[in-house]
Design an enzyme around this catalytic site. Structure first.
Site, PDB file in Angstrom:
ATOM      1  N   GLY A  33       0.790  -1.221   0.000  1.00 35.68           N
ATOM      2  CA  GLY A  33       0.000   0.000   0.000  1.00 35.68           C
ATOM      3  C   GLY A  33       0.819   1.266   0.000  1.00 35.68           C
ATOM      4  NE  ARG A  34       3.195   2.178   5.371  1.00 38.81           N
ATOM      5  CZ  ARG A  34       3.324   2.638   6.608  1.00 38.81           C
ATOM      6  NH1 ARG A  34       3.373   3.930   6.828  1.00 38.81           N
ATOM      7  NH2 ARG A  34       3.398   1.809   7.622  1.00 38.81           N
ATOM      8  CG  ASP A  44      -0.944   8.982   3.664  1.00 43.73           C
ATOM      9  OD1 ASP A  44      -0.182   8.001   3.677  1.00 43.73           O
ATOM     10  OD2 ASP A  44      -0.969   9.831   4.588  1.00 43.73           O
ATOM     11  NE  ARG A  84       4.929  -8.292   1.909  1.00 46.70           N
ATOM     12  CZ  ARG A  84       5.241  -7.440   2.875  1.00 46.70           C
ATOM     13  NH1 ARG A  84       4.741  -7.613   4.081  1.00 46.70           N
ATOM     14  NH2 ARG A  84       6.027  -6.422   2.618  1.00 46.70           N
ATOM     15  CG  ASP A 129      -0.641  -8.554   6.081  1.00 42.54           C
ATOM     16  OD1 ASP A 129      -1.351  -9.079   6.952  1.00 42.54           O
ATOM     17  OD2 ASP A 129      -0.332  -7.352   6.094  1.00 42.54           O
ATOM     18  CG  ASP A 174       5.932  -5.580   6.631  1.00 41.31           C
ATOM     19  OD1 ASP A 174       6.686  -4.930   5.888  1.00 41.31           O
ATOM     20  OD2 ASP A 174       5.069  -6.354   6.206  1.00 41.31           O
TER      21      ASP A 174
END
EC number: 2.7.7.-
Length: 497
Positions: free
Chosen positions: A96-97, A128, A186, A255, A265
Site C-alpha cells: 500500500g505504500r 495515503d 509473504r 501478510d 514490516d
C-alpha cells in the site's frame, strides 16, 4: 561497485519478481517526495549491495532513495497479496505504500530494494501511501539493530525526509525508508491465490520462490511440502530468537510474515523492559493477540495458514501436517539452546527447565528489566559468601522486590553451575556474547525522533553506531543501557507507528 557509482543510471538493477506474470503486481512510478533531504544511512547495509554511506548522502542518491528519480534499469512495481489480520481474513491487501525498485547485486547476492512511503499504489486502500519520519526512523534503527543481535531480518539502507506534512493522529513529516531483503514475498502472497481459487498462479509463485531462494528443494519428492517445512522451521527459529531478546513484533499478521523467515514490516514493535509475559507492545492490539507470551503460538498459527494456502500443491493433508509438525520441536530446541547460552550453561540437564521457569516467574513478580537482568547475570560468581556484607549478589538482588526469593533461586543456579564445574571468567565472556547490553528501547528511539523533528539527525547516527555492537561494553555509552526514564511510560506505539 563500492565508490564507483557516480550516476544512479549506472546502477545495475535486476528484478526477478518482475519476470512473473503481471497479475502478481502493478507497475507504477513512485510519487516524488517534495524537496527531500538526507536523514541517515547504514554503511553496513550499503556494503551488502556494493555501495557506501557517503554515496547515499549525495543529491542524486537522495532523489533516488526518495522516489524522485528512477534509474534507467529500474522496473518499479508494487506486489499484490492478501492475509489474515488479527486472526481474521482481511482479503486483498498488497504493497500500500511500498514500491520495489529492483535488485542490487553485492557480496551477499541479490537484494531487493524497496522504498517504503513512496506514494499511493492500487493497494493503498484508505491510506495515503506515505510513511512518516517517526516510523521510518524506528524501522531503520530496529532493522539494523536486529541484524546486530543475530536475528534474521530485512535490512534498512537509508531514510530520507521532507517537510511535506502527513496526517496521522497529528500532522507529521513525510519520509521514505529504503529497505532491503532477498525477497519481500509473504505468507499472504500465497493466501491471496488460494482464497481466489487460482491454482495456476499459486503454483507459479511457489515455483518462483523454490527455484530462486530454495533451489535445494527441487530435488525433493514433494518440493511444496519441503517448502512448507523449511519456512515453518525458519519461522520457529526466528520467533525463538525474538523471545530470547525480548523483542515483540506487534503485528504478526500473515501478510507481515516473510517466506524466508525474516523479521519484516517494523511497525508497533518493542523490546521488553520491565518483564511481563503478557505485555502488549501495540496499543492497537486491545485483545492482546500479539503479546510477548503469544508470539510463539501465533507464529505456529501463521504457518498453518500458509500450509492451508499450499495444500492444493502439496496434495495431501497428512503431508502438510507433517511439514507443520517441525515447528514446535524446532522452536523448543532453539529456545532451549538460547536459554542455556543466556545463563552460561554449557551442558543440558534434566531439571534445567525448572530453573528457567523459576527464573521467569521471579522476573514476572518483580517486573525486572529483561535486558539488564541477563546482562548482569554474567557477573554472577560460582563461589560466594552470602553472609558477608555487601552481599556478593547485591547488584542482582537489588533488581528484585522479594530479595529472599531471588536468593533461593540464586542458590539453585549456583549449585547448577557447580555441577558442570563452570568457570566464572569463561562463563561471563560467553554470556556477554549471548546477552546484549544495548537494545532499541522506545525512549531512545523517541529521543532520536524528537531531535530529527528539529533537523538534528546526529542522535540517529550515534544510536545506530551503538546498536551495531550490542554485546560490547561501550563504557562511554553506559547511559544508553540505563532503565527508561519516568516519561517513557507514556510512550505508545500503534498500527500507525
Amino acid at each position: 561497485m563500492t565508490g564507483t557509482i557516480i550516476n544512479i543510471d549506472d546502477l545495475r538493477l535486476g528484478n526477478s519478481f518482475a519476470a512473473l506474470p503481471p497479475v502478481f503486481y502493478t507497475r507504477l512510478m513512485p510519487t516524488p517526495l517534495p524537496a527531500p533531504y538526507f536523514v541517515a544511512a547504514s554503511a553496513k547495509a550499503a556494503a551488502l549491495v556494493g555501495l557506501d554511506a557517503a554515496q547515499l548522502a549525495s543529491a542524486d542518491f537522495v532523489e533516488f532513495l526518495s522516489g524522485n528519480r528512477v534509474p534507467a534499469l529500474s522496473q518499479p512495481l508494487s506486489a499484490v497479496y492478501s492475509g489474515h489480520q488479527f486472526g481474521a481474513w482481511a482479503g486483498q491487501l498488497g504493497d500500500g505504500r511500498a514500491i520495489l525498485m529492483g535488485e542490487l547485486n553485492g557480496p551477499a547476492g541479490p537484494m531487493e530494494l524497496q522504498l517504503k512511503g513512496a506514494g499511493l499504489t492500487p493497494y493503498s486502500r484508505m491510506g495515503d501511501g506515505r510513511a512518516v519520519l517517526r516510523s521510518s526512523i524506528r524501522e531503520f534503527l530496529c532493522s539494523e539493530a536486529m541484524h546486530a543481535l543475530r536475528i534474521p531480518t530485512t535490512r534498512a539502507l537509508s531514510v530520507t525526509g521532507s517537510d511535506q506534512r502527513i496526517m496521522r493522529e497529528t500532522p507529521e513529516s513525510a519520509a521514505v525508508v529504503a529497505r532491503m531483503a532477498p525477497s519481500f514475498v509473504r505468507f499472504g502472497s500465497f493466501e491471496h491465490w488460494f482464497y481466489r481459487d487460482k491454482p495456476e498462479q499459486l503454483r507459479t509463485l511457489a515455483d518462483y520462490v523454490i527455484s530462486t531462494f530454495y533451489p535445494e528443494l527441487t530435488a525433493e519428492a514433494n518440493p511444496y511440502k519441503a517448502l512448507l517445512a523449511e519456512v515453518t522451521r525458519r519461522t520457529a527459529r526466528m520467533v525463538a530468537h525474538w523471545q530470547a531478546v525480548g523483542f515483540m513484533h506487534g503485528v504478526m499478521n500473515t501478510d507481515n510474515m516473510s517466506i524466508l523467515g525474516l523479521t519484516i514490516d517494523y511497525g508497533p514493535f518493542g523490546f521488553m523492559e520491565a518483564f511481563d509475559a503478557g505485555h502488549i507492545c501495540n496499543h492497537t492490539d486491545q485483545a492482546g493477540r500479539y503479546s510477548y507470551a503469544n508470539q510463539p503460538q501465533v507464529g505456529h498459527w501463521n504457518c498453518y495458514a500458509l500450509g492451508q494456502a499450499l495444500l492444493p500443491l502439496i496434495g495431501d493433508v497428512d503431508a502438510a501436517q507433517e511439514a507443520l509438525g517441525v515447528y514446535q520441536p524446532e522452536f523448543e530446541r532453539t529456545q532451549d539452546g538460547l536459554l542455556h547460552a543466556k545463563l552460561g550453561l554449557s551442558t543440558a540437564q534434566d531439571d534445567d527447565r525448572l530453573l528457567f521457569d523459576a527464573m521467569f516467574k521471579l522476573m514476572q513478580a518483580g517486573h525486572v528489566d529483561f535486558t539488564n537482568f541477563f546482562r548482569a547475570l554474567g557477573n554472577f560468581t560460582i563461589e560466594a559468601d552470602t553472609a558477608r556484607t555487601p552481599h556478593p549478589d547485591r547488584a542482582l538482588r537489588d533488581m528484585f522486590i522479594e530479595r529472599e526469593a531471588f536468593d533461593a533461586w540464586a542458590l539453585q543456579y549456583r549449585q547448577r553451575l557447580r555441577r558442570e564445574n563452570s568457570v566464572d571468567a569463561t562463563r561471563k565472556a560467553e554470556m556477554d556474547r549471548a546477552n546484549p547490553k544495548y537494545i532499541l528501547r522506545n525512549y531512545l528511539a523517541q529521543v532520536a525522533i524528537d531531535k530529527a523533528d528539529k533537523k538534528d539527525f546526529s542522535e540517529i547516527a550515534k544510536l545506530l553506531a551503538i546498536l551495531e555492537h550490542p554485546f560490547d561494553e561501550q563504557t562511554e555509552h553506559e547511559a544508553y543501557a540505563a532503565l527508561p526514564p519516568d516519561w517513557a511510560s507514556e510512550l505508545e506505539v500503534s498500527c500507525s507507528s
